[in-house]
Structure formats: structure tokens, C-alpha cells
Enzyme design. Structure first.
Site, PDB file in Angstrom:
ATOM      1  NE  ARG A  49      -7.075  47.934   4.089  1.00  0.00           N
ATOM      2  CZ  ARG A  49      -6.936  46.618   4.267  1.00  0.00           C
ATOM      3  NH1 ARG A  49      -6.456  46.147   5.419  1.00  0.00           N
ATOM      4  NH2 ARG A  49      -7.271  45.763   3.331  1.00  0.00           N
ATOM      5  NE  ARG A  98     -15.470  55.013   0.144  1.00  0.00           N
ATOM      6  CZ  ARG A  98     -15.268  54.276  -0.944  1.00  0.00           C
ATOM      7  NH1 ARG A  98     -14.191  54.448  -1.665  1.00  0.00           N
ATOM      8  NH2 ARG A  98     -16.134  53.366  -1.276  1.00  0.00           N
TER       9      ARG A  98
HETATM   10  O1  1CP Z   1     -18.303  55.249  -3.078  1.00  0.00           O
HETATM   11  C1  1CP Z   1     -19.532  55.168  -3.171  1.00  0.00           C
HETATM   12  O2  1CP Z   1     -20.165  55.150  -4.259  1.00  0.00           O
HETATM   13  C2  1CP Z   1     -20.307  55.074  -1.893  1.00  0.00           C
HETATM   14  C3  1CP Z   1     -20.965  53.770  -1.624  1.00  0.00           C
HETATM   15  C4  1CP Z   1     -19.974  52.654  -1.483  1.00  0.00           C
HETATM   16  C5  1CP Z   1     -19.581  51.724  -2.447  1.00  0.00           C
HETATM   17  C6  1CP Z   1     -20.031  51.643  -3.894  1.00  0.00           C
HETATM   18  C7  1CP Z   1     -19.291  52.342  -0.289  1.00  0.00           C
HETATM   19  C8  1CP Z   1     -19.487  53.093   0.985  1.00  0.00           C
HETATM   20  N1  1CP Z   1     -18.549  51.217  -0.500  1.00  0.00           N
HETATM   21  C9  1CP Z   1     -18.674  50.797  -1.817  1.00  0.00           C
HETATM   22  C10 1CP Z   1     -18.031  49.604  -2.416  1.00  0.00           C
HETATM   23  C11 1CP Z   1     -16.564  49.662  -2.306  1.00  0.00           C
HETATM   24  N2  1CP Z   1     -15.872  49.597  -1.131  1.00  0.00           N
HETATM   25  C12 1CP Z   1     -15.609  49.754  -3.349  1.00  0.00           C
HETATM   26  C13 1CP Z   1     -15.938  49.748  -4.825  1.00  0.00           C
HETATM   27  C14 1CP Z   1     -16.238  51.056  -5.437  1.00  0.00           C
HETATM   28  C15 1CP Z   1     -16.464  50.838  -6.914  1.00  0.00           C
HETATM   29  O3  1CP Z   1     -17.209  49.924  -7.308  1.00  0.00           O
HETATM   30  O4  1CP Z   1     -15.851  51.586  -7.695  1.00  0.00           O
HETATM   31  C16 1CP Z   1     -14.335  49.784  -2.781  1.00  0.00           C
HETATM   32  C17 1CP Z   1     -13.010  49.860  -3.469  1.00  0.00           C
HETATM   33  C18 1CP Z   1     -14.512  49.696  -1.364  1.00  0.00           C
HETATM   34  C19 1CP Z   1     -13.452  49.653  -0.320  1.00  0.00           C
HETATM   35  C20 1CP Z   1     -13.442  50.729   0.677  1.00  0.00           C
HETATM   36  N3  1CP Z   1     -14.549  51.118   1.424  1.00  0.00           N
HETATM   37  C21 1CP Z   1     -12.325  51.485   1.110  1.00  0.00           C
HETATM   38  C22 1CP Z   1     -10.907  51.334   0.596  1.00  0.00           C
HETATM   39  C23 1CP Z   1     -10.315  50.112   1.202  1.00  0.00           C
HETATM   40  C24 1CP Z   1      -8.837  50.131   1.371  1.00  0.00           C
HETATM   41  O5  1CP Z   1      -8.178  49.641   0.457  1.00  0.00           O
HETATM   42  O6  1CP Z   1      -8.346  50.593   2.408  1.00  0.00           O
HETATM   43  C25 1CP Z   1     -12.772  52.349   2.128  1.00  0.00           C
HETATM   44  C26 1CP Z   1     -11.953  53.319   2.924  1.00  0.00           C
HETATM   45  C27 1CP Z   1     -14.182  52.105   2.309  1.00  0.00           C
HETATM   46  C28 1CP Z   1     -15.038  52.733   3.319  1.00  0.00           C
HETATM   47  C29 1CP Z   1     -16.386  53.155   2.931  1.00  0.00           C
HETATM   48  N4  1CP Z   1     -17.156  52.666   1.901  1.00  0.00           N
HETATM   49  C30 1CP Z   1     -18.364  53.315   1.883  1.00  0.00           C
HETATM   50  C31 1CP Z   1     -18.374  54.237   2.957  1.00  0.00           C
HETATM   51  C32 1CP Z   1     -19.525  55.173   3.259  1.00  0.00           C
HETATM   52  C33 1CP Z   1     -17.158  54.107   3.636  1.00  0.00           C
HETATM   53  C34 1CP Z   1     -16.665  54.695   4.950  1.00  0.00           C
HETATM   54  C35 1CP Z   1     -16.908  55.986   5.396  1.00  0.00           C
HETATM   55  C36 1CP Z   1     -16.398  57.182   4.586  1.00  0.00           C
HETATM   56  O7  1CP Z   1     -17.059  57.577   3.630  1.00  0.00           O
HETATM   57  O8  1CP Z   1     -15.383  57.750   5.018  1.00  0.00           O
END
Ligand code: 1CP
Length: 354
Positions: free
Chosen positions: A44, A31
Site C-alpha cells: 500500500r 475483504r
Molecule cells: O464493503 C462493502 O460493502 C463491499 C462493497 C464495497 C464498498 C461499499 C467495496 C468493494 N468498496 C466499497 C467502497 C469503499 N472502498 C469504502 C467505503 C465503505 C463505506 O462506505 O463504509 C472504502 C473505505 C473503500 C476502500 C477500500 N477498498 C479498501 C481500504 C483502502 C486502504 O486504505 O487501503 C480496500 C482494501 C478496498 C478493496 C475492496 N473494496 C471492495 C472489494 C470487493 C475490495 C477488494 C477485494 C476484497 O474484498 O478483498
């Protein structure tokens, strides 16, 4: 060459995944792109829906590169989400402000139809993810490695079946133990889809992949074998069939002592450790077998600099002399001050084993 002789690296992350020890310890953070960065928050705002942002190649590419420009990490992780896969398979997925992901849940009655896979072969949504990768490759600094990813099938299935983030995961746990035969059919479709998506990312230009099994910690030993180890073995085999050399990092978060079974059975080049794994135990039992990545608790990025420095040095002193990639045990917390991340990168770069 001596086993652990330090090498001058062109791509330190790829060298570490090849079992080498780069001159300076490579670092990236899960992240590392996202809400703690003002430049991310600005982009965003351009899209109401988070998935639209994921499917905008130029914006996704820009967000991927933001933390590279700001901090000079050794890897860029593609800006996307593990839930683009159920979305591309035809399930309704959306992100609610302040709540997180929401999905119309799949149940044992209305199984995921294998025909859903046809959606993936010619799918605009995933194509736009691959377009983002092609854009990133043009702008990536020479020493930086582009990492693609997917969720592990078990983890993606938790969201698909629970309908979002869950506390107790009762629906998926119930289905997987009450009717393992139909649950396996469901998993087979996901295993296939995950493999296709990872292969698509590599074809577009990612140089390594990470499989995020964020919810592997809710399974007992038997469940871990059946729903984490076996599916990941199948995905690794499919990816290897097409791309024998692209390194794979497994991240079975919360696996605890099941990590041993994972690294002994799944042919990954690196394994991500969460912060609950003891560094001393992991250095002796895991790093002796393959490259490790991790595992500073992201909470220390919210603490004072003295504590952050002490904990970072402690982690580095356990893992630093052997094949290793510095990372957190989980993603950067959104309240993190970017200046603290800058400090962390410098602390890792300046560290010398004594
Ligand atoms: O966090 C982890 O466990 C890694 C695997 C994972 C999961 C469970 C990713 C990879 N996404 C998710 C689901 C997810 N996506 C959730 C739920 C987490 C939970 O159940 O507690 C949420 C809130 C998101 C949304 C999300 N994804 C955001 C925030 C969105 C916003 O409001 O701007 C962001 C920035 C992401 C990007 C993301 N998700 C995952 C990766 C590998 C990445 C991008 C690359 C990075 O790591 O920078």
C-alpha cells in the site's frame, strides 16, 4: 447422483454455485485482501493514491494473491473497488486517509450523461483492471476460483450522489422518490456501465462474479423492487447474453425479508447473506432455493477463539449439508489478527456434519 451427494471438487466454489456439495466446505472472505495483512500494508505504501494501486496491474494482482498464499482460500477476489466505475465514467473520485471515499457529487441538475459510457469502451483505467486479472490467472492455484465484482447500481449511486460514505442517504433517497423518472435515466447509464465492466472482467478471465449491493437495506419494499431487483435483473440478463454459464452471486446486504423477492426474481446462482439474517430462517427459506454464502459476523474474528469457534460451528451446522460457501456477513475488520483468520479457515476445513 443423489441430490446432495458430496463431490470431489476441482474448483469447490464453482461446484457449490452449481448446486453441489463439495467434500470440504469451501471458504473465502469478503475483504480478505487489505489492511489487516502486513504484506498488504507494505505494498500500500508504494502508492499514495488508493485508486493508483487499483490501476497498477502487477500490484493489484499481487494483493489479490496474498491471502491465497497465506490462507489457501478457495476463491480469490480481484483487488479493486466498486468506485473504479464512477472514476472510469469521468466523475472525480479520491480516497482520503481516515475518511474513506470522496466524490464530487452528481445532482439531479447535472445528470450522468449517457455519453459517459463512451469512456468505458476504450478506457485505460478499466483495461488495467483487466490486465490485473490476466496476471492473476497465470498464478492462481488450480482449485482456486477467481471472483470478479461490481457494486450494484443503487450502491454505487449512493456514493456518486452523496459524495462519499453517508449516514442518512437523504440526497439519493430524495431524488429517487421526488423525481423517479430522471433518477431512472441516471440508473440506466449505471446499469449499462456495470454490465460492461462485468463482461470485461469475465473476458479477461474471472470465473464467477459478485454484485455487491451493500446499501440495499436503506430502501423500502417498493424501492427495493425498483432500484435493486429490476436493475440486477437487467445486469444479469446482459451478462448471461455474453456468458450464459458464468455463475453470479448477488449480495443485497441488509435486504432482510426482501431477500425472498430477490431470489425469486433475480437469476443468480448464489446469494450472499449478511450477519443480520437468521441462519435457521435462511436455511429453510433461501438455501432451499439456491446456494447461500455467509454469514458469520466479522466481529467474532476480534473475539476470543472459543467464541469464534462456537459461532463458526453454529453457522456451519445450519448450512453445511447443502450447497454452501462459508463467508462472513461483511468484510474483514482491519484490526483482525491474521492468526485468527488462520484458525477460522482450519475450523471450516475440519468441520464435519454429524
Ligand atoms: O464493503 C462493502 O460493502 C463491499 C462493497 C464495497 C464498498 C461499499 C467495496 C468493494 N468498496 C466499497 C467502497 C469503499 N472502498 C469504502 C467505503 C465503505 C463505506 O462506505 O463504509 C472504502 C473505505 C473503500 C476502500 C477500500 N477498498 C479498501 C481500504 C483502502 C486502504 O486504505 O487501503 C480496500 C482494501 C478496498 C478493496 C475492496 N473494496 C471492495 C472489494 C470487493 C475490495 C477488494 C477485494 C476484497 O474484498 O478483498
Amino acid at each position: 447422483m443423489d441430490e446432495n451427494q458430496k463431490v470431489l471438487s476441482r474448483k469447490p466454489i464453482l461446484d457449490a454455485l452449481d448446486g453441489k456439495v463439495p467434500e470440504s466446505i469451501p471458504i473465502w472472505l469478503m475483504r480478505q485482501a487489505g489492511r489487516y495483512l502486513p504484506e498488504y500494508r507494505k505494498i500500500r505504501k508504494q502508492k499514495k493514491s488508493f485508486l493508483d494501486l487499483c490501476y497498477s496491474p502487477k500490484l493489484a494482482a499481487e494483493i489479490t494473491l496474498q491471502p491465497i498464499r497465506r490462507f489457501g482460500f478457495d476463491a480469490a477476489i480481484l483487488f479493486s473497488d466498486i468506485l473504479v466505475l464512477p472514476d472510469a465514467l469521468g466523475q472525480k473520485v479520491w480516497f482520503e486517509e481516515g475518511v474513506g471515499p470522496r466524490l464530487i457529487p452528481v445532482s439531479p441538475r447535472d445528470q450522468l450523461n449517457p455519453a459517459a459510457l463512451d469512456n468505458l469502451y476504450n478506457n485505460d483505467k478499466l483495461e488495467s483492471v483487466y490486465d490485473a486479472i490476466r496476471i492473476i490467472c497465470k498464478d492462481l492455484p488450480a482449485s482456486c476460483t477467481l471472483i470478479g465484482f461490481a457494486g450494484g447500481p443503487w450502491t454505487v449511486a449512493t456514493y456518486m450522489i452523496e459524495g462519499g460514505t453517508s449516514r442518512g442517504f437523504e440526497k439519493i433517497r430524495h431524488w429517487s422518490v421526488a423525481d423517479p423518472t430522471s433518477f431512472e435515466k441516471f440508473m440506466v447509464v449505471l446499469i449499462e456501465a456495470t454490465s460492461l465492466h462485468l463482461i470485461g472482467q469475465i473476458e479477461a478471465g474471472v470465473e464467477a462474479i459478485q454484485i455487491f449491493d451493500s446499501h440495499s437495506g436503506i430502501l423500502d419494499e417498493e424501492g427495493f423492487e425498483k432500484w435493486i431487483v429490476e436493475p440486477t435483473q437487467k445486469i444479469v440478463a446482459q451478462v448471461r447474453n455474453h456468458f450464459p454459464k458464468v455463475p453470479i452471486i448477488g449480495f443485497p446486504r441488509g435486504a432482510g425479508t426482501n431477500l425472498l423477492s430477490y431470489i425469486n426474481q433475480v437469476e443468480v446462482q448464489g446469494v450472499g447473506l449478511d450477519q443480520y439474517v437468521s441462519c435457521k430462517w435462511a436455511a429453510e427459506n433461501i438455501q432451499s432455493v439456491l446456494t447461500v454464502q455467509g454469514n458469520l459476523d466479522p466481529i467474532y474474528l476480534l473475539s476470543d477463539i472459543g467464541t469464534l469457534n462456537r459461532k463458526t460451528r453454529e453457522t456451519l451446522s445450519h448450512f453445511g449439508g447443502n450447497p454452501y460457501i462459508f463467508n462472513l456477513g461483511h468484510g474483514v475488520i482491519k484490526e483482525t489478527d491474521p492468526k485468527t483468520v488462520e484458525f477460522l479457515v482450519k475450523a471450516v476445513r475440519d468441520f464435519e456434519m454429524n
